[in-house]
Design an enzyme around this catalytic site. Structure first.
Site, PDB file in Angstrom:
ATOM      1  CD  GLU A  42      24.946  22.999  20.753  1.00  0.00           C
ATOM      2  OE1 GLU A  42      25.091  21.790  20.507  1.00  0.00           O
ATOM      3  OE2 GLU A  42      24.842  23.848  19.860  1.00  0.00           O
ATOM      4  NE  ARG A 102      29.307  30.721  22.830  1.00  0.00           N
ATOM      5  CZ  ARG A 102      28.904  29.525  22.414  1.00  0.00           C
ATOM      6  NH1 ARG A 102      28.428  29.370  21.207  1.00  0.00           N
ATOM      7  NH2 ARG A 102      28.958  28.492  23.214  1.00  0.00           N
ATOM      8  CD  GLU A 112      27.180  26.941  18.554  1.00  0.00           C
ATOM      9  OE1 GLU A 112      26.630  26.097  17.817  1.00  0.00           O
ATOM     10  OE2 GLU A 112      27.965  26.640  19.464  1.00  0.00           O
ATOM     11  CE1 TYR A 117      24.286  25.795  13.620  1.00  0.00           C
ATOM     12  CE2 TYR A 117      23.654  25.460  15.907  1.00  0.00           C
ATOM     13  CZ  TYR A 117      24.597  25.814  14.966  1.00  0.00           C
ATOM     14  OH  TYR A 117      25.850  26.221  15.359  1.00  0.00           O
ATOM     15  CG  HIS A 152      32.057  24.001  22.387  1.00  0.00           C
ATOM     16  ND1 HIS A 152      31.461  25.158  21.919  1.00  0.00           N
ATOM     17  CD2 HIS A 152      31.645  23.033  21.530  1.00  0.00           C
ATOM     18  CE1 HIS A 152      30.736  24.895  20.850  1.00  0.00           C
ATOM     19  NE2 HIS A 152      30.834  23.604  20.584  1.00  0.00           N
ATOM     20  CG  ASN A 182      24.214  27.389  20.516  1.00  0.00           C
ATOM     21  OD1 ASN A 182      24.414  28.583  20.755  1.00  0.00           O
ATOM     22  ND2 ASN A 182      25.119  26.460  20.749  1.00  0.00           N
TER      23      ASN A 182
HETATM   24  O1  IFM Z   1      29.568  22.539  15.283  1.00  0.00           O
HETATM   25  C1  IFM Z   1      28.527  22.546  16.195  1.00  0.00           C
HETATM   26  C2  IFM Z   1      28.925  23.253  17.479  1.00  0.00           C
HETATM   27  O2  IFM Z   1      30.064  22.710  18.039  1.00  0.00           O
HETATM   28  C3  IFM Z   1      27.807  23.157  18.485  1.00  0.00           C
HETATM   29  N1  IFM Z   1      26.571  23.617  17.918  1.00  0.00           N
HETATM   30  C4  IFM Z   1      26.175  23.086  16.632  1.00  0.00           C
HETATM   31  C5  IFM Z   1      27.315  23.240  15.640  1.00  0.00           C
HETATM   32  C6  IFM Z   1      26.885  22.714  14.258  1.00  0.00           C
HETATM   33  O3  IFM Z   1      26.547  21.372  14.330  1.00  0.00           O
END
Ligand code: IFM
Length: 462
Positions: A171, A82, A357, A300, A126, A298
């Site tokens: 995002e 990706r 992500e 985290y 992006h 995405n």
């Molecule tokens: O690095 C970023 C990415 O560009 C978008 N999502 C979160 C990642 C980590 O912060």
């Protein structure tokens, strides 16, 4: 471990394993190949905006080393990649004549990926808006929809014979709110919620306008969008914390999911935003919820929210419960991945889902021989893979997993100080070294079943 049990626990054989990157974070070569300046060039060169004054001028020099980087992906047993296309490489001032050199670069990369047996997943946006479009108002100008549609048309005509997976935006919440509300990301505006919501609405309209163009140019395309979604939990049972958690869920999750999948903005958030809500024309929401083929999530960390003063009028305050945290202070909360996938699946029923992500920044300490034993990142990945497998087991249509990120790169306002890669980048020499987490990914992506099974057993619970 008996073989049959290991086999039962492995991922589906057609599961997609990849890493994700973004153009400005890895390419460098900002003044080569006819590329025009983007808002991130301007922002990163503005004193005080980026940690240590870092810029993406060179980054991972992927513009020159893409062949080696594809070889790395092969070494990691990945079957997908990706990446994003830089709008200012294709249209240096945002519109007008396409820049052949820019298209040629991605032509070569895509051909290289396909020759290596790696499926390209392209993201059109992006965060690197051509600066010339920002000078006209950027995402705050409704007519940017036509510019984005035109850009999507040019790129998909040129590459659509080989790229079948297209993501319009990465995002939207992050780049509209951090770029137009708090000003911590490019273009660095502080316009309050009204600015963030206006930008978001124009991004949505651009998405809705691009989808039919992509479908017409690439009839067998799979088209989607990538959202950064949060598993939101209240800090306590107090009514004010419960309400704060619901508002943050509304701000970051439902404000994005509802229009895309239901064709409406959430009523509670419209009431909260009041006069800050965007101007909505008659057919806007019908266009925004044009059917898509997949949603990229995405993920985290989870977000534990209390009532507070941040992000007015959302008025939340992030709470950090005891637990494990990454180098950026983000809580390690693997169960949140399962929770957000089931939240989305239960409420919105997207045809397919990807973890587009997921990854972690930790302070890597290379050994004298260059090896990086990043146990914490490997543990993070193992635990999250287990939750992805749990989601598949429970019938959630999860088709693939893209680890953020292939190699340490330019982490926006954190510059090069935050390392997310499964491959270590020595920025002075551009030497790449596969970390232990990269070896883990290679084993899982290569479906070495005993290892997958062990990972899942170790992380079966929450
Ligand atoms: O690095 C970023 C990415 O560009 C978008 N999502 C979160 C990642 C980590 O912060």
């Amino acid at each position: 471990m008996p073989n049959s049990e290991s086999a039962d626990l492995s991922f589906p054989s057609d599961f997609v394993w990849g890493t994700a990157t973004a153009a400005y974070q890895i390419e460098g070569a900002v003044a080569e190949g006819g590329r025009g300046p983007s808002i991130w060039d301007t922002f990163s060169h503005t004193p005080g905006k980026i940690r240590n004054g870092d810029t993406g001028d060179v980054a991972c020099d992927h513009y020159h080393s893409w062949r080696d980087d594809i070889a790395l992906m092969r070494q990691l047993n990945l079957n997908a990649y990706r990446f994003s296309i830089a709008w200012p490489r294709i249209l240096p001032t945002g519109r007008g004549q396409a820049n052949r050199q820019g298209l040629d670069f991605y032509d070569r990369v895509v051909d290289g990926l396909l020759a290596a047996g790696i499926t390209p997943y392209a993201t059109l946006y992006h965060w690197d808006l051509p600066q010339a479009l920002q000078d006209e108002g950027g995402w705050l100008r409704r007519d940017i929809v036509l510019d984005f549609q035109n850009y999507a048309d040019i790129v998909s005509r040129a590459l659509g014979d080989r790229i079948k997976f297209w993501t319009t935006f990465n995002e939207p919440w992050t780049f509209t709110w951090w770029g137009h509300v708090t000003g911590e990301d490019a273009p660095g505006l502080q316009l309050g919620a009204r600015g963030g919501l206006a930008a978001t609405h124009n991004v949505f309209l651009s998405h809705g306008a691009a989808v039919p163009v992509l479908r017409a140019n690439v009839p067998d395309a799979q088209i989607g969008i990538v959202l950064d979604l949060n598993c939101v939990e209240p800090a306590s049972d107090k009514p004010e914390d419960l309400a704060a958690a619901s508002r943050f869920d509304g701000c970051q999750n439902r404000w994005y999911l509802d229009p895309l999948f239901k064709g409406s903005y959430p009523a509670d958030m419209l009431a909260l935003y009041g006069a800050d809500a965007p101007d909505i024309a008659a057919d806007d929401l019908a266009s925004i919820c044009t059917p898509i083929d997949y949603l990229g999530v995405n993920f985290y960390r989870r977000s534990v929210m209390a009532h507070g003063a941040d992000l007015p009028p959302v008025n939340i305050s992030r709470v950090s419960p005891p637990g494990r945290y990454t180098a950026l202070g983000w809580e390690v909360s693997p169960h949140g991945l399962y929770d957000i996938l089931s939240y989305v699946n239960d409420r919105y029923r997207p045809p397919a889902l990807y973890v587009s992500e997921s990854g972690a920044a930790f302070e890597d300490r290379p050994e004298p021989d260059g090896a990086v034993h990043d146990t914490e990142r490997a543990d993070y990945l193992r635990a999250h893979f287990a939750q992805a497998r749990r989601a598949i087991h429970d019938g959630i249509p999860l088709r693939g997993y893209f680890v953020w990120t292939l190699m340490d790169n330019f982490e926006w306002a954190e510059g090069y100080s935050a390392r997310f890669g499964v491959v270590h980048t020595d920025f002075a020499s551009q030497r790449r070294t596969v970390k232990d987490s990269g070896r883990l990914l290679a084993d899982v992506a290569g479906q070495r079943r005993a290892l997958v099974a062990a990972a899942l057993i170790n992380n079966a619970g929450r």
